[in-house]
Design a protein around this motif. Structure first.
Motif, PDB file in Angstrom:
ATOM      1  N   CYS A  41      33.219  41.625  31.174  1.00 58.58           N
ATOM      2  CA  CYS A  41      34.430  41.874  31.949  1.00 58.58           C
ATOM      3  C   CYS A  41      35.409  42.652  31.084  1.00 58.58           C
ATOM      4  O   CYS A  41      35.419  42.510  29.862  1.00 58.58           O
ATOM      5  CB  CYS A  41      35.030  40.531  32.362  1.00 58.58           C
ATOM      6  N   GLU A  64      31.602  35.236  32.325  1.00 57.95           N
ATOM      7  CA  GLU A  64      30.919  35.435  33.620  1.00 57.95           C
ATOM      8  C   GLU A  64      29.517  34.855  33.461  1.00 57.95           C
ATOM      9  O   GLU A  64      28.522  35.547  33.569  1.00 57.95           O
ATOM     10  CB  GLU A  64      30.860  36.920  33.965  1.00 57.95           C
ATOM     11  N   CYS A 150      33.848  35.786  38.069  1.00 57.97           N
ATOM     12  CA  CYS A 150      35.127  36.354  37.586  1.00 57.97           C
ATOM     13  C   CYS A 150      35.613  37.412  38.564  1.00 57.97           C
ATOM     14  O   CYS A 150      36.540  37.179  39.325  1.00 57.97           O
ATOM     15  CB  CYS A 150      35.017  36.918  36.178  1.00 57.97           C
TER      16      CYS A 150
HETATM   17 ZN   LIG Z   1      36.901  38.510  33.817  1.00 57.69          ZN
END
Ligand SMILES: [Zn+2]
Ligand SMILES: [Zn+2]
Length: 339
Positions: A41, A64, A150
């Protein structure tokens, strides 16, 4: 086997290091997860660059996570070995601080963040607080599940709490990692869905994801186009560009809401008259806690919402991270451990 591989950062802006560690044992209230996949991410930059206050290094990034509960610590209720689980940004809550007692678990003062306050999923195994666990349904692979806990929960949970009703218009600003999921969620939730991105090249993708309408923000006046289709009850801003957010404000319908998910460095410009005259509002949204992730996984499982992913093995984490940072990935980069 008593050793595991982890990819760690030992200092702010330091390189990713693939090292071996002892496989840890879960303490009271924790479980050990055999990690199968972990999405990368943009918020992993906080660990990589040390911009989140108080990070203790070495630290393993990754929030994640999808895997299997492998060992259960003392006092954990409701979780057993062999369950498939996901762990997102929200790293757990205490249940007894004031925000928790008011039901605002996301704002728990304990402040646990996966991959930031404790080691995350760039690893063969990780330890998580049991309050951070989301049950992962059969029928979703680990690679599919990672980004959903996420990017997925952030867009799903903000949309379902936005106040917009089925049939109303939702505009998704930005068509990247978050945006390509947001468009799918909006469509499956029954909103008339408008995708907004720069350039015409993303229009076919927006249509493929189910959008009713596409606005090219480079060639068209975003607000005017939104008003032309009746105004947006919600503009879900997944970009990190304050100017692009401000430009969409005037396209909100009466009582419309701009929901800010991306975090620009510069302040947002908001004309007060627009808010007052149309009772419009600007709000932020925190992604969600473990039960929100669980709902996201469940909704995605039966509605068919999936992230588009590029998969790398754990040992190529540095290369995978660079790919994410390049902005060229379509759309989420996911690490797999091969176990
Ligand atoms: Zn994230
Ligand atoms: Zn708490």
């Amino acid at each position: 086997m008593s050793k595991m591989r982890v990819v760690q950062i030992t200092q702010p802006n330091g390189p990713f290091e693939l090292v071996e560690r002892e496989i840890p044992e879960p303490a009271a209230g924790q479980v050990r997860i055999k990690v199968e996949a972990c999405g990368i991410c943009h918020s992993d930059t906080l660990t990589k660059e040390g911009t989140y206050p108080g990070i203790q290094y070495p630290r393993v990034p990754g929030h994640e996570v999808a895997g299997i509960v492998d060992a259960v610590g003392a006092g954990v209720v409701g979780w057993t070995e062999g369950q498939r689980v996901g762990v997102g940004w929200h790293g757990g809550y205490c249940g007894h601080c004031e925000p928790c007692r008011r039901g605002n678990f996301f704002a728990c003062v304990w402040g646990q963040v996966t991959g930031i306050t404790y080691d995350g999923g760039y690893a063969d195994y990780m330890i998580a607080h049991s309050s951070a666990l989301a049950l992962l349904p059969e029928g979703l692979s680990a690679v599919e599940a990672g980004p959903l806990v996420c990017a997925g929960v952030t867009t799903f949970n903000s949309l379902r709490n936005s106040g917009a009703r089925p049939g109303e218009t939702v505009a998704v600003l930005g068509l990247g990692g978050l945006g390509h999921l947001a468009v799918q969620f909006a469509v499956k939730m029954g909103f008339k869905t408008v995708a907004i991105a720069r350039g015409s090249d993303k229009e076919p993708l927006a249509m493929k994801l189910g959008a009713d309408h596409y606005i090219d923000s480079q060639a068209q006046d975003v607000a005017a186009e939104l008003l032309r289709v009746g105004g947006a009850s919600v503009v879900l801003a997944t970009v990190t560009n304050a100017e692009a957010m401000s430009a969409a404000l005037a396209g909100l319908a009466i009582n419309g809401k701009l929901i800010v998910l991306g975090a620009p460095h510069e302040p947002l410009e908001v004309p007060a008259f627009l808010l007052i005259a149309g009772r419009r509002s600007v709000a932020g949204w925190y992604s969600g806690t473990s039960i929100d992730s669980q709902d996201t996984l469940s909704f995605s499982r039966f509605s068919g919402v999936r992230a588009m992913t590029e998969v790398y093995p754990l040992e190529r984490a540095a290369e995978a991270y660079d790919r994410m940072m390049s902005g060229k990935a379509r759309f989420r980069v996911v690490l797999t451990t091969g176990q």
